[in-house]
Write a protein that holds these residues in place. Structure first.
Motif, PDB file in Angstrom:
ATOM      1  N   ASP A 107       0.926  -1.338   0.027  1.00 45.55           N
ATOM      2  CA  ASP A 107      -0.242   0.024  -0.131  1.00 45.55           C
ATOM      3  C   ASP A 107       0.925   1.234   0.093  1.00 45.55           C
ATOM      4  O   ASP A 107       2.075   1.041   0.473  1.00 45.55           O
ATOM      5  CB  ASP A 107      -1.047  -0.104   1.255  1.00 45.55           C
ATOM      6  CG  ASP A 107      -1.836   1.050   1.141  1.00 45.55           C
ATOM      7  OD1 ASP A 107      -2.702   0.970  -0.017  1.00 45.55           O
ATOM      8  OD2 ASP A 107      -2.306   1.851   1.745  1.00 45.55           O
TER       9      ASP A 107
ATOM     10  N   LEU B  97      -7.601  -2.647   2.215  1.00 46.00           N
ATOM     11  CA  LEU B  97      -6.387  -3.314   1.886  1.00 46.00           C
ATOM     12  C   LEU B  97      -7.219  -4.714   1.746  1.00 46.00           C
ATOM     13  O   LEU B  97      -8.190  -5.174   2.368  1.00 46.00           O
ATOM     14  CB  LEU B  97      -5.213  -3.499   2.699  1.00 46.00           C
ATOM     15  CG  LEU B  97      -4.626  -2.107   2.807  1.00 46.00           C
ATOM     16  CD1 LEU B  97      -3.478  -2.195   3.648  1.00 46.00           C
ATOM     17  CD2 LEU B  97      -4.278  -1.549   1.379  1.00 46.00           C
TER      18      LEU B  97
ATOM     19  N   ASP C 297      -8.971   4.911  -4.786  1.00 50.15           N
ATOM     20  CA  ASP C 297      -7.601   5.704  -5.185  1.00 50.15           C
ATOM     21  C   ASP C 297      -7.386   6.976  -4.205  1.00 50.15           C
ATOM     22  O   ASP C 297      -6.538   7.647  -4.301  1.00 50.15           O
ATOM     23  CB  ASP C 297      -7.599   6.137  -6.613  1.00 50.15           C
ATOM     24  CG  ASP C 297      -7.424   5.115  -7.525  1.00 50.15           C
ATOM     25  OD1 ASP C 297      -7.061   4.123  -7.193  1.00 50.15           O
ATOM     26  OD2 ASP C 297      -7.820   5.421  -8.673  1.00 50.15           O
TER      27      ASP C 297
ATOM     28  N   SER D  57      -3.750   7.314  -2.632  1.00 47.54           N
ATOM     29  CA  SER D  57      -2.780   6.202  -3.104  1.00 47.54           C
ATOM     30  C   SER D  57      -3.536   5.379  -4.203  1.00 47.54           C
ATOM     31  O   SER D  57      -4.797   4.841  -3.857  1.00 47.54           O
ATOM     32  CB  SER D  57      -2.051   5.388  -2.278  1.00 47.54           C
ATOM     33  OG  SER D  57      -1.126   4.425  -2.971  1.00 47.54           O
TER      34      SER D  57
ATOM     35  N   ARG E 138      -4.806   2.381  -6.257  1.00 47.32           N
ATOM     36  CA  ARG E 138      -4.829   1.176  -5.767  1.00 47.32           C
ATOM     37  C   ARG E 138      -5.422   0.037  -6.819  1.00 47.32           C
ATOM     38  O   ARG E 138      -5.836   0.778  -7.916  1.00 47.32           O
ATOM     39  CB  ARG E 138      -5.744   1.047  -4.393  1.00 47.32           C
ATOM     40  CG  ARG E 138      -5.021   1.603  -3.230  1.00 47.32           C
ATOM     41  CD  ARG E 138      -6.041   1.608  -1.825  1.00 47.32           C
ATOM     42  NE  ARG E 138      -5.203   2.002  -1.002  1.00 47.32           N
ATOM     43  CZ  ARG E 138      -5.127   3.489  -0.427  1.00 47.32           C
ATOM     44  NH1 ARG E 138      -6.174   4.252  -1.192  1.00 47.32           N
ATOM     45  NH2 ARG E 138      -4.743   3.925   0.400  1.00 47.32           N
TER      46      ARG E 138
END
Length: 461
Positions: free
Chosen positions: A196, A331, A355, A358, A360
């Protein structure tokens, strides 16, 4: 001393505020004007200004006239004119290491530091509960209260919390560890490491791991989830490990509304009524508390009364016969744990923009969801960071769902998603939220979700 702090970003703001608190003359320079910052950052900057920090914003050509020392954030590009100017000068440069040493001198009590990809907020919250039950006056800093923990730590120093407590318990996200990379940590705890935030590390999991492992280097005693053994053991052979159902230093076993922790020649069993990942995080928190010297009786009392924490498997009420659970899992492993917990229920799932903070793998989210017999998945396309509707991000999740029994719906934002859950559910169903927005901005996101739930309960009653 006259300091120039370059940039008004996440690293520079706490540095500038603390230097000002210590009596230095501090100027913060940034290319952007005030309105270009998010509202919460504007509030922070204005508070600093009221305390005496000079804001030199929208300045394209800052100088070093009268400046004796500078702080440059690690994100400052070498091509920036101010970077080149500093390198060509003889001004003193305040490094993160030096700044950490300043912070150390202002915290007179032991620090327990907690990091990891998942579970660090939960573990910090539980650890704080254990120490409070044992009678400690705890100064706790976590993203549950302030998403930027480094600012929370500096705020606590400025407002005297560091002098009023018996112990400090800090959640340490990777950004905070990067800034405060030389703290004196009495006990460090690592919950896990998984992929991540890699966009912040050039896509490198190794660089991300190295950032997290700064905590190991800073810690007098280090405790880690057993899943990290292969990463930790080459660095530190005296580390302690915790896990569920593994033969480790602190072994947790889940019973019927109970949790047993075995350690050394001793053990305890406590009533425990929480869901999913609270079990393992409670074992980690217990490991830190026991290692420090907290009595098991206090741990039992605290865990018996533990009611969870906001937006982590958080039951927020029953609306029109539907139980609503808000969870911040985003996650893969965390989502799987949550979905496994509700696998025997009839669930309508709504997701926020994956998103956030970050970029993803959104297809992975859709593929995971496909493994469960959900009634409907509603995905939001609103990116809170950019403040833009990005329906492609929502559609990417939905397109990856191959289970033909799952109804797929894309909507513009999380408030609409919460509202529409009632359209696709019925009494007896579970309405479940997951996604990173709550971790990014809990108060704003929960407020939007609750408004959507109230509207949906009325619209579809």
């Amino acid at each position: 001393m006259n300091y120039l702090v370059v940039g008004a970003g996440n690293a520079s703001r706490p540095v500038a505020r603390l230097l000002n608190y210590l009596g230095h003359n501090v100027t913060v320079t940034d290319l952007k004007d005030m309105d270009s910052f998010k509202i919460e950052f504007q509030r922070s900057l204005r508070e600093m200004e009221s305390e005496g920090v000079i804001l030199d914003l929208a300045n394209q050509n800052p100088t070093l006239d009268g400046i004796e020392a500078v702080y440059m954030p690690p994100t400052l590009p070498e091509s920036a004119p101010i970077y080149k100017l500093i390198k060509q000068s003889d001004v003193e440069v305040l490094t993160n290491e030096k700044f950490s040493n300043i912070v150390n001198d202002l915290i007179p009590v032991d620090i327990i530091g907690i990091t990891g990809t998942m579970g660090k907020t939960t573990t910090t919250f539980i650890t704080t509960s254990l120490f409070k039950q044992a009678g400690y006056d705890v100064w706790s800093c976590s993203s549950l209260v302030n998403n930027l923990v480094s600012e929370a730590i500096i705020d606590g120093i400025v407002k005297g919390k560091a002098q009023e407590c018996d112990i400090a318990i800090f959640e340490l996200p990777h950004g905070t560890i990067g800034l405060l990379n030389s703290l004196n940590i009495k006990i460090g705890l690592l919950t896990n490491i998984s992929e991540d935030h890699l966009s912040e590390f050039g896509g490198s999991l190794e660089l991300y791991q190295q950032r997290k492992l700064i905590l190991e280097r800073m810690s007098e005693t280090f405790i880690a989830n057993y899943s990290c053994f292969d990463i930790i053991n080459p660095q530190r052979d005296d580390a302690l490990y915790y896990a569920l159902d593994e033969d480790v230093d602190f072994k947790g076993t889940v019973g019927d509304e109970s949790l047993t922790v075995e350690y050394g020649e001793d053990s305890f069993t406590t009533p425990f009524h929480m869901m999913s990942y609270f079990f393992e995080n409670s074992v980690g928190a217990s490991a830190a508390a026991l290692t420090y010297g907290v009595k098991k009786e206090d741990i039992i009392d605290a865990l018996t009364e533990f009611k969870g924490l906001p937006a982590h498997m958080d039951y927020v009420g029953t609306y029109n016969g539907r139980k609503v659970i808000l969870d911040s899992a985003f996650l893969y492993d965390g989502m799987k744990i949550t979905l496994d917990y509700f696998k025997d229920e009839s669930v309508v799932l709504f997701l926020d923009h994956f998103d956030t903070l970050s970029v993803r793998n959104k297809a992975e989210v859709g593929q995971l969801v496909s493994d469960y017999n959900l009634k409907c998945v509603i995905a939001s396309g609103f990116n809170e960071v950019t403040q833009e509707v990005e329906m492609d991000a929502a559609q990417e999740i939905l397109d990856a769902i191959t289970n033909p029994d799952i109804l797929k719906v894309a909507v513009e934002d999380i408030e609409i998603a919460a509202c529409e859950t009632f359209k696709y559910s019925e009494p007896g169903d579970i309405i479940l939220h997951m996604g990173p927005l709550i971790a990014y901005d809990r108060l704003t996101t929960v407020d939007k979700i609750m408004k959507g739930l109230e509207e949906g309960a009325k619209k579809y009653e």
